[in-house]
Design a protein around this motif. Structure first.
Motif, PDB file in Angstrom:
ATOM      1  N   HIS A  25     -13.993  -6.183   6.534  1.00  0.00           N
ATOM      2  CA  HIS A  25     -13.135  -7.032   5.715  1.00  0.00           C
ATOM      3  C   HIS A  25     -13.932  -8.212   5.175  1.00  0.00           C
ATOM      4  O   HIS A  25     -14.878  -8.691   5.792  1.00  0.00           O
ATOM      5  CB  HIS A  25     -11.908  -7.510   6.504  1.00  0.00           C
ATOM      6  CG  HIS A  25     -12.218  -8.032   7.872  1.00  0.00           C
ATOM      7  ND1 HIS A  25     -12.474  -9.352   8.126  1.00  0.00           N
ATOM      8  CD2 HIS A  25     -12.344  -7.392   9.061  1.00  0.00           C
ATOM      9  CE1 HIS A  25     -12.719  -9.516   9.416  1.00  0.00           C
ATOM     10  NE2 HIS A  25     -12.659  -8.337  10.003  1.00  0.00           N
ATOM     11  N   ASP A  36      -4.918  -2.463  -1.343  1.00  0.00           N
ATOM     12  CA  ASP A  36      -3.859  -3.210  -2.027  1.00  0.00           C
ATOM     13  C   ASP A  36      -4.348  -4.567  -2.527  1.00  0.00           C
ATOM     14  O   ASP A  36      -3.610  -5.543  -2.527  1.00  0.00           O
ATOM     15  CB  ASP A  36      -2.637  -3.388  -1.130  1.00  0.00           C
ATOM     16  CG  ASP A  36      -1.943  -2.081  -0.802  1.00  0.00           C
ATOM     17  OD1 ASP A  36      -2.103  -1.118  -1.582  1.00  0.00           O
ATOM     18  OD2 ASP A  36      -1.246  -2.027   0.214  1.00  0.00           O
ATOM     19  N   GLY A  38      -6.483  -6.507  -1.145  1.00  0.00           N
ATOM     20  CA  GLY A  38      -6.662  -7.445  -0.041  1.00  0.00           C
ATOM     21  C   GLY A  38      -8.095  -7.549   0.437  1.00  0.00           C
ATOM     22  O   GLY A  38      -9.043  -7.207  -0.274  1.00  0.00           O
ATOM     23  N   GLN A  70       1.422   3.030  11.733  1.00  0.00           N
ATOM     24  CA  GLN A  70       1.724   1.788  12.444  1.00  0.00           C
ATOM     25  C   GLN A  70       0.461   0.951  12.662  1.00  0.00           C
ATOM     26  O   GLN A  70       0.482  -0.269  12.485  1.00  0.00           O
ATOM     27  CB  GLN A  70       2.408   2.085  13.771  1.00  0.00           C
ATOM     28  CG  GLN A  70       3.799   2.642  13.605  1.00  0.00           C
ATOM     29  CD  GLN A  70       4.428   3.023  14.938  1.00  0.00           C
ATOM     30  OE1 GLN A  70       3.751   3.111  15.961  1.00  0.00           O
ATOM     31  NE2 GLN A  70       5.731   3.267  14.924  1.00  0.00           N
ATOM     32  N   ALA A  73      -0.479  -0.717   9.437  1.00  0.00           N
ATOM     33  CA  ALA A  73       0.377  -1.875   9.161  1.00  0.00           C
ATOM     34  C   ALA A  73      -0.055  -3.087   9.984  1.00  0.00           C
ATOM     35  O   ALA A  73      -0.108  -4.213   9.471  1.00  0.00           O
ATOM     36  CB  ALA A  73       1.834  -1.523   9.448  1.00  0.00           C
ATOM     37  N   ILE A  74      -0.401  -2.869  11.241  1.00  0.00           N
ATOM     38  CA  ILE A  74      -0.855  -3.963  12.106  1.00  0.00           C
ATOM     39  C   ILE A  74      -2.150  -4.567  11.570  1.00  0.00           C
ATOM     40  O   ILE A  74      -2.290  -5.791  11.470  1.00  0.00           O
ATOM     41  CB  ILE A  74      -1.042  -3.471  13.557  1.00  0.00           C
ATOM     42  CG1 ILE A  74       0.318  -3.149  14.180  1.00  0.00           C
ATOM     43  CG2 ILE A  74      -1.813  -4.482  14.399  1.00  0.00           C
ATOM     44  CD1 ILE A  74       0.240  -2.366  15.479  1.00  0.00           C
ATOM     45  N   MET A  76      -3.362  -4.361   8.503  1.00  0.00           N
ATOM     46  CA  MET A  76      -3.117  -5.002   7.210  1.00  0.00           C
ATOM     47  C   MET A  76      -2.559  -6.407   7.422  1.00  0.00           C
ATOM     48  O   MET A  76      -2.943  -7.346   6.738  1.00  0.00           O
ATOM     49  CB  MET A  76      -2.156  -4.160   6.376  1.00  0.00           C
ATOM     50  CG  MET A  76      -2.725  -2.841   5.903  1.00  0.00           C
ATOM     51  SD  MET A  76      -3.830  -2.996   4.514  1.00  0.00           S
ATOM     52  CE  MET A  76      -2.670  -3.404   3.231  1.00  0.00           C
ATOM     53  N   TYR A  77      -1.662  -6.556   8.368  1.00  0.00           N
ATOM     54  CA  TYR A  77      -1.091  -7.865   8.664  1.00  0.00           C
ATOM     55  C   TYR A  77      -2.165  -8.816   9.206  1.00  0.00           C
ATOM     56  O   TYR A  77      -2.235  -9.978   8.816  1.00  0.00           O
ATOM     57  CB  TYR A  77       0.044  -7.733   9.675  1.00  0.00           C
ATOM     58  CG  TYR A  77       0.656  -9.048  10.051  1.00  0.00           C
ATOM     59  CD1 TYR A  77       1.566  -9.673   9.206  1.00  0.00           C
ATOM     60  CD2 TYR A  77       0.303  -9.689  11.228  1.00  0.00           C
ATOM     61  CE1 TYR A  77       2.117 -10.904   9.549  1.00  0.00           C
ATOM     62  CE2 TYR A  77       0.844 -10.905  11.578  1.00  0.00           C
ATOM     63  CZ  TYR A  77       1.756 -11.514  10.733  1.00  0.00           C
ATOM     64  OH  TYR A  77       2.279 -12.740  11.066  1.00  0.00           O
ATOM     65  N   GLU A  78      -3.020  -8.293  10.065  1.00  0.00           N
ATOM     66  CA  GLU A  78      -4.020  -9.125  10.718  1.00  0.00           C
ATOM     67  C   GLU A  78      -5.187  -9.502   9.811  1.00  0.00           C
ATOM     68  O   GLU A  78      -5.664 -10.635   9.829  1.00  0.00           O
ATOM     69  CB  GLU A  78      -4.572  -8.406  11.951  1.00  0.00           C
ATOM     70  CG  GLU A  78      -5.539  -9.225  12.767  1.00  0.00           C
ATOM     71  CD  GLU A  78      -5.962  -8.526  14.034  1.00  0.00           C
ATOM     72  OE1 GLU A  78      -7.107  -8.763  14.454  1.00  0.00           O
ATOM     73  OE2 GLU A  78      -5.180  -7.745  14.595  1.00  0.00           O
ATOM     74  N   HIS A  79      -5.666  -8.555   8.993  1.00  0.00           N
ATOM     75  CA  HIS A  79      -6.900  -8.777   8.239  1.00  0.00           C
ATOM     76  C   HIS A  79      -6.735  -8.856   6.729  1.00  0.00           C
ATOM     77  O   HIS A  79      -7.682  -9.170   6.024  1.00  0.00           O
ATOM     78  CB  HIS A  79      -7.916  -7.674   8.536  1.00  0.00           C
ATOM     79  CG  HIS A  79      -8.413  -7.690   9.939  1.00  0.00           C
ATOM     80  ND1 HIS A  79      -9.226  -8.680  10.431  1.00  0.00           N
ATOM     81  CD2 HIS A  79      -8.202  -6.828  10.955  1.00  0.00           C
ATOM     82  CE1 HIS A  79      -9.491  -8.432  11.698  1.00  0.00           C
ATOM     83  NE2 HIS A  79      -8.880  -7.315  12.033  1.00  0.00           N
ATOM     84  N   ASN A  80      -5.583  -8.488   6.192  1.00  0.00           N
ATOM     85  CA  ASN A  80      -5.453  -8.446   4.742  1.00  0.00           C
ATOM     86  C   ASN A  80      -4.750  -9.674   4.240  1.00  0.00           C
ATOM     87  O   ASN A  80      -4.728  -9.987   3.124  1.00  0.00           O
ATOM     88  CB  ASN A  80      -4.732  -7.176   4.304  1.00  0.00           C
ATOM     89  CG  ASN A  80      -5.491  -6.427   3.229  1.00  0.00           C
ATOM     90  OD1 ASN A  80      -6.677  -6.584   3.080  1.00  0.00           O
ATOM     91  ND2 ASN A  80      -4.792  -5.616   2.495  1.00  0.00           N
TER      92      ASN A  80
END
Length: 80
Positions: A25, A36, A38, A70, A73-74, A76-80
């Motif tokens: 990332h 997306d 990010g 899942q 999604a985790i 993406m929330y943490e690193h995006n």
């Protein structure tokens, strides 16, 4: 920056499934390379030793399992 680890994802039986990840990332979002638009530009997920998701600046393998969805999604929330 590279991150790697294991995420425990609760499955349909109420037990946890280990999903191993390798994630590259950026510090800032990238419209061109990021998922997306990010910060994540490369991500591999493995479940039971099999690749269940692969993104390397483009979609190579979409999520193959619910646990992969899942874990994605985790992350993406943490690193995006």
């Amino acid at each position: 920056m590279w991150s790697e680890g294991t995420i425990g994802v609760k499955n349909e039986d109420g037990k946890y499934t280990a999903v191993r990840y390798w994630c590259k990332h950026f510090d800032e979002p990238s419209e061109e390379y990021g998922i997306d638009g990010g910060r994540i530009c490369s991500l591999v997920l493995k479940q039971y030793g099999e690749i269940v998701y692969d993104y390397g600046r483009e979609w190579d393998i979409p999520p193959q399992t619910k646990e992969a969805e899942q874990a994605l999604a985790i992350l993406m929330y943490e690193h995006n």
